[in-house]
Design a protein around this motif. Structure first.
Motif, PDB file in Angstrom:
ATOM      1  N   UNK A 166     -13.720 -12.223   0.902  1.00  0.00           N
ATOM      2  CA  UNK A 166     -15.119 -12.043   1.332  1.00  0.00           C
ATOM      3  C   UNK A 166     -15.807 -13.389   1.542  1.00  0.00           C
ATOM      4  N   UNK A 167     -15.150 -14.452   1.101  1.00  0.00           N
ATOM      5  CA  UNK A 167     -15.685 -15.787   1.362  1.00  0.00           C
ATOM      6  C   UNK A 167     -14.684 -16.613   2.174  1.00  0.00           C
ATOM      7  N   UNK A 168     -13.988 -15.938   3.092  1.00  0.00           N
ATOM      8  CA  UNK A 168     -12.917 -16.623   3.839  1.00  0.00           C
ATOM      9  C   UNK A 168     -13.459 -17.802   4.650  1.00  0.00           C
ATOM     10  N   UNK A 169     -14.635 -17.633   5.217  1.00  0.00           N
ATOM     11  CA  UNK A 169     -15.198 -18.677   6.091  1.00  0.00           C
ATOM     12  C   UNK A 169     -16.375 -19.327   5.365  1.00  0.00           C
ATOM     13  N   UNK A 170     -16.248 -20.609   5.099  1.00  0.00           N
ATOM     14  CA  UNK A 170     -17.202 -21.330   4.251  1.00  0.00           C
ATOM     15  C   UNK A 170     -18.623 -21.282   4.831  1.00  0.00           C
ATOM     16  N   UNK A 171     -19.569 -20.814   4.025  1.00  0.00           N
ATOM     17  CA  UNK A 171     -20.936 -20.612   4.544  1.00  0.00           C
ATOM     18  C   UNK A 171     -21.660 -21.934   4.773  1.00  0.00           C
ATOM     19  N   UNK A 172     -21.404 -22.919   3.902  1.00  0.00           N
ATOM     20  CA  UNK A 172     -22.067 -24.225   4.100  1.00  0.00           C
ATOM     21  C   UNK A 172     -21.608 -24.878   5.396  1.00  0.00           C
ATOM     22  N   UNK A 173     -20.333 -24.752   5.681  1.00  0.00           N
ATOM     23  CA  UNK A 173     -19.830 -25.356   6.925  1.00  0.00           C
ATOM     24  C   UNK A 173     -20.374 -24.614   8.141  1.00  0.00           C
ATOM     25  N   UNK A 174     -20.566 -23.300   8.021  1.00  0.00           N
ATOM     26  CA  UNK A 174     -21.179 -22.546   9.131  1.00  0.00           C
ATOM     27  C   UNK A 174     -22.607 -23.033   9.360  1.00  0.00           C
ATOM     28  N   UNK A 175     -23.325 -23.230   8.254  1.00  0.00           N
ATOM     29  CA  UNK A 175     -24.709 -23.695   8.333  1.00  0.00           C
ATOM     30  C   UNK A 175     -24.770 -25.072   8.989  1.00  0.00           C
ATOM     31  N   UNK A 176     -23.852 -25.930   8.552  1.00  0.00           N
ATOM     32  CA  UNK A 176     -23.791 -27.276   9.128  1.00  0.00           C
ATOM     33  C   UNK A 176     -23.519 -27.200  10.635  1.00  0.00           C
ATOM     34  N   UNK A 177     -22.612 -26.319  11.029  1.00  0.00           N
ATOM     35  CA  UNK A 177     -22.287 -26.179  12.455  1.00  0.00           C
ATOM     36  C   UNK A 177     -23.529 -25.750  13.240  1.00  0.00           C
ATOM     37  N   UNK A 183     -28.935 -29.715  17.125  1.00  0.00           N
ATOM     38  CA  UNK A 183     -29.235 -31.118  17.445  1.00  0.00           C
ATOM     39  C   UNK A 183     -28.575 -31.571  18.737  1.00  0.00           C
ATOM     40  N   UNK A 184     -27.386 -31.084  18.984  1.00  0.00           N
ATOM     41  CA  UNK A 184     -26.656 -31.504  20.186  1.00  0.00           C
ATOM     42  C   UNK A 184     -27.140 -30.766  21.432  1.00  0.00           C
ATOM     43  N   UNK A 185     -28.046 -29.804  21.245  1.00  0.00           N
ATOM     44  CA  UNK A 185     -28.559 -29.041  22.395  1.00  0.00           C
ATOM     45  C   UNK A 185     -27.599 -27.944  22.840  1.00  0.00           C
ATOM     46  N   UNK A 186     -26.798 -27.437  21.907  1.00  0.00           N
ATOM     47  CA  UNK A 186     -25.793 -26.416  22.250  1.00  0.00           C
ATOM     48  C   UNK A 186     -26.263 -24.984  21.959  1.00  0.00           C
ATOM     49  N   UNK A 187     -27.515 -24.834  21.532  1.00  0.00           N
ATOM     50  CA  UNK A 187     -27.968 -23.518  21.055  1.00  0.00           C
ATOM     51  C   UNK A 187     -27.772 -22.417  22.085  1.00  0.00           C
ATOM     52  N   UNK A 188     -27.908 -22.777  23.376  1.00  0.00           N
ATOM     53  CA  UNK A 188     -27.823 -21.748  24.423  1.00  0.00           C
ATOM     54  C   UNK A 188     -26.452 -21.084  24.477  1.00  0.00           C
ATOM     55  N   UNK A 189     -25.425 -21.813  24.053  1.00  0.00           N
ATOM     56  CA  UNK A 189     -24.091 -21.197  24.123  1.00  0.00           C
ATOM     57  C   UNK A 189     -23.413 -21.089  22.762  1.00  0.00           C
ATOM     58  N   UNK A 190     -24.205 -21.264  21.676  1.00  0.00           N
ATOM     59  CA  UNK A 190     -23.621 -21.097  20.340  1.00  0.00           C
ATOM     60  C   UNK A 190     -23.890 -19.676  19.832  1.00  0.00           C
ATOM     61  N   UNK A 191     -22.852 -19.029  19.372  1.00  0.00           N
ATOM     62  CA  UNK A 191     -22.954 -17.663  18.829  1.00  0.00           C
ATOM     63  C   UNK A 191     -22.268 -17.652  17.475  1.00  0.00           C
ATOM     64  N   UNK A 192     -22.421 -16.542  16.768  1.00  0.00           N
ATOM     65  CA  UNK A 192     -21.582 -16.348  15.585  1.00  0.00           C
ATOM     66  C   UNK A 192     -21.105 -14.907  15.600  1.00  0.00           C
ATOM     67  N   UNK A 193     -19.985 -14.646  14.940  1.00  0.00           N
ATOM     68  CA  UNK A 193     -19.503 -13.281  14.966  1.00  0.00           C
ATOM     69  C   UNK A 193     -18.174 -13.091  14.269  1.00  0.00           C
ATOM     70  N   UNK A 276     -17.070 -32.569  20.335  1.00  0.00           N
ATOM     71  CA  UNK A 276     -18.284 -33.243  19.858  1.00  0.00           C
ATOM     72  C   UNK A 276     -18.850 -32.512  18.630  1.00  0.00           C
ATOM     73  N   UNK A 277     -18.827 -31.204  18.683  1.00  0.00           N
ATOM     74  CA  UNK A 277     -19.334 -30.409  17.549  1.00  0.00           C
ATOM     75  C   UNK A 277     -18.519 -30.716  16.283  1.00  0.00           C
ATOM     76  N   UNK A 278     -17.200 -30.710  16.412  1.00  0.00           N
ATOM     77  CA  UNK A 278     -16.350 -30.946  15.237  1.00  0.00           C
ATOM     78  C   UNK A 278     -16.518 -32.370  14.722  1.00  0.00           C
ATOM     79  N   UNK A 279     -16.518 -33.356  15.629  1.00  0.00           N
ATOM     80  CA  UNK A 279     -16.606 -34.741  15.154  1.00  0.00           C
ATOM     81  C   UNK A 279     -17.971 -35.004  14.509  1.00  0.00           C
ATOM     82  N   UNK A 280     -19.026 -34.430  15.061  1.00  0.00           N
ATOM     83  CA  UNK A 280     -20.349 -34.652  14.458  1.00  0.00           C
ATOM     84  C   UNK A 280     -20.425 -33.967  13.095  1.00  0.00           C
ATOM     85  N   UNK A 281     -19.816 -32.806  12.982  1.00  0.00           N
ATOM     86  CA  UNK A 281     -19.784 -32.141  11.665  1.00  0.00           C
ATOM     87  C   UNK A 281     -19.067 -33.033  10.652  1.00  0.00           C
ATOM     88  N   UNK A 282     -17.944 -33.596  11.059  1.00  0.00           N
ATOM     89  CA  UNK A 282     -17.194 -34.457  10.136  1.00  0.00           C
ATOM     90  C   UNK A 282     -18.031 -35.661   9.724  1.00  0.00           C
TER      91      UNK A 282
END
Ligand code: R1P
Length: 293
Positions: A166-177, A183-193, A276-282
Motif C-alpha cells: 500500500x506504500x509501493x510508490x513513495x509519497x514524498x517523492x511524488x510530492x517532490x515530482x 517549477x519547470x512549467x510542466x503542469x499542463x502535461x503532468x498527471x498522476x494515476x 529534466x524532471x528526474x535530474x531536477x528531482x535528484x
C-alpha cells in the motif's frame, strides 16, 4: 510457478553485484530504470562507465527495440547512480525472477532509491499523448494469476514473506515530482494515476482496455510493476513515471491502432522533459531533510 533456480536467488545476485563493484568505483545510492525510448537519461550521467548486459554475469539480454541493453554507472547532480538503459519484460520469455534480478543487484550494491520510467497507453480519457503520469499505485494483472516475482521460497535476506504494497510508490517523492514539475512549467502535461501491468506482447483489445479503465487503471503497460514489487520487498523506495505514448483504444469505431513505432516516436519527443524532471528531482533531494538519499 518458477523455482529458485529461475534467477534472482541470493547467491546469483551477490555474484553479479560483487562483479560489478569490482569493476567500478561508483557506489550507487540511486538506481534508474529507463523505459522504451527513454534511455537518454543514461546519457546524462557524468563520468559514465558502461557495461553491456551481455558482459555482466547472470544478466539477461535486452531483446526489445528501444532498450539499448547496457548498465551505466556515473553521477547525476552529484549523486552516485546506476542506470539500466533498457529493461526486461515478461513477454521476452524470461522467468519473472530473472527480469527483476537487477533490482536485487541494485540493493546489494547499496541502492536506496529506485526511479523507473516507462511508456504506456492512456486508459484515462482525459490523458493526451505526451502526458507524463506520476504512478501513485498499480494493478498487477499477472499477479492475479499467481505470476508474482516473489512467488517461490522467500529469502529473508532480501525481505519478508508478505511485503506490504500500500506504500509501493513513495509519497514524498511524488510530492517532490509535483513541485519540480510546477517549477519547470510542466503542469499542463503532468498527471498522476494508476498503472496496470499486463504480460504482453500483444497490445490490449478494446474490451480489455474498457475493463482495465473500469477497474481504476489510468495507464496500461507491460513493465515496472514487477520491478517495484521486488524493490519494495528489499526495502528500497520507488518513484515511477509513465509517458503516455498512445491513447488506449476504447471505441469500436476508432481507426487508431497501438504500435511500438508510435511508442518510440512519442517517447523521443518527450524524453528531454522527463530527463529534466528526474535530474531536477535528484538535485533537490539533498535540500529536503525528509528526502535522505
Ligand atoms: O514499459 P516499457 O519498458 O517502457 O515498454 C513499453 O513499450 C512496449 C510496447 O510498445 C512494452 O514493452 C511496454 O511495456
Amino acid at each position: 510457478m518458477s523455482d529458485i533456480n529461475s534467477g534472482g536467488n541470493y547467491e546469483e545476485c551477490r555474484n553479479t553485484a560483487d562483479w560489478l563493484l569490482n569493476h567500478t568505483q561508483v557506489r550507487p545510492t540511486v538506481g534508474i530504470v529507463c523505459g522504451s525510448g527513454l534511455g537518454g537519461l543514461a546519457g546524462m550521467l557524468k563520468d559514465p562507465q558502461v557495461f553491456k548486459y551481455s558482459d555482466i554475469p547472470n544478466f539477461p539480454r535486452s531483446t526489445v527495440h528501444g532498450h539499448a541493453g547496457q548498465l551505466v554507472f556515473g553521477t547525476l547532480k552529484g549523486k552516485p547512480c546506476v542506470c539500466m538503459q533498457g529493461r526486461f519484460h515478461l513477454y521476452e520469455g524470461y522467468p519473472i525472477q530473472k527480469i527483476t534480478l537487477p533490482m536485487r543487484v541494485f540493493k546489494l550494491m547499496g541502492v536506496e532509491t529506485v526511479i523507473l520510467t516507462n511508456a504506456a497507453g492512456g486508459l484515462n480519457q482525459d490523458f493526451k499523448v505526451g502526458d507524463i503520469m506520476i504512478i501513485k499505485d498499480h494493478v498487477n494483472m499477472p499477479g492475479f494469476a499467481g505470476n508474482n516475482p516473489l512467488a517461490g521460497p522467500n529469502d529473508d535476506r532480501f525481505g519478508v514473506r508478505f511485503p506490504c504494497m500500500s506504500d509501493a510508490y513513495d509519497r514524498e517523492l511524488q510530492q517532490l515530482a509535483h513541485e519540480v514539475a510546477t517549477e519547470l512549467g510542466y503542469s499542463d502535461f503532468l498527471r498522476e494515476g494508476v498503472y496496470c501491468v499486463l504480460g504482453g506482447p500483444s497490445f490490449e483489445t478494446i474490451a480489455e482496455c474498457r475493463m482495465l479503465h473500469r477497474l481504476g487503471g489510468d495507464a496500461v503497460g507491460m513493465s515496472t510493476v514487477h520491478e517495484v514489487i521486488v524493490a519494495r520487498h528489499a526495502g528500497m523506495r520507488c518513484f515511477a513515471m509513465s509517458l503516455i505514448t498512445n491513447r488506449s483504444v476504447m471505441d469500436y469505431d476508432s481507426q487508431e491502432r497501438a504500435n511500438h513505432e508510435e511508442v518510440l516516436e512519442t517517447s523521443g519527443q518527450r524524453s528531454k522533459q522527463m530527463e529534466k524532471l528526474v535530474t531536477t528531482m535528484l538535485d533537490r533531494l539533498d535540500n529536503n531533510k525528509n528526502n535522505s538519499f
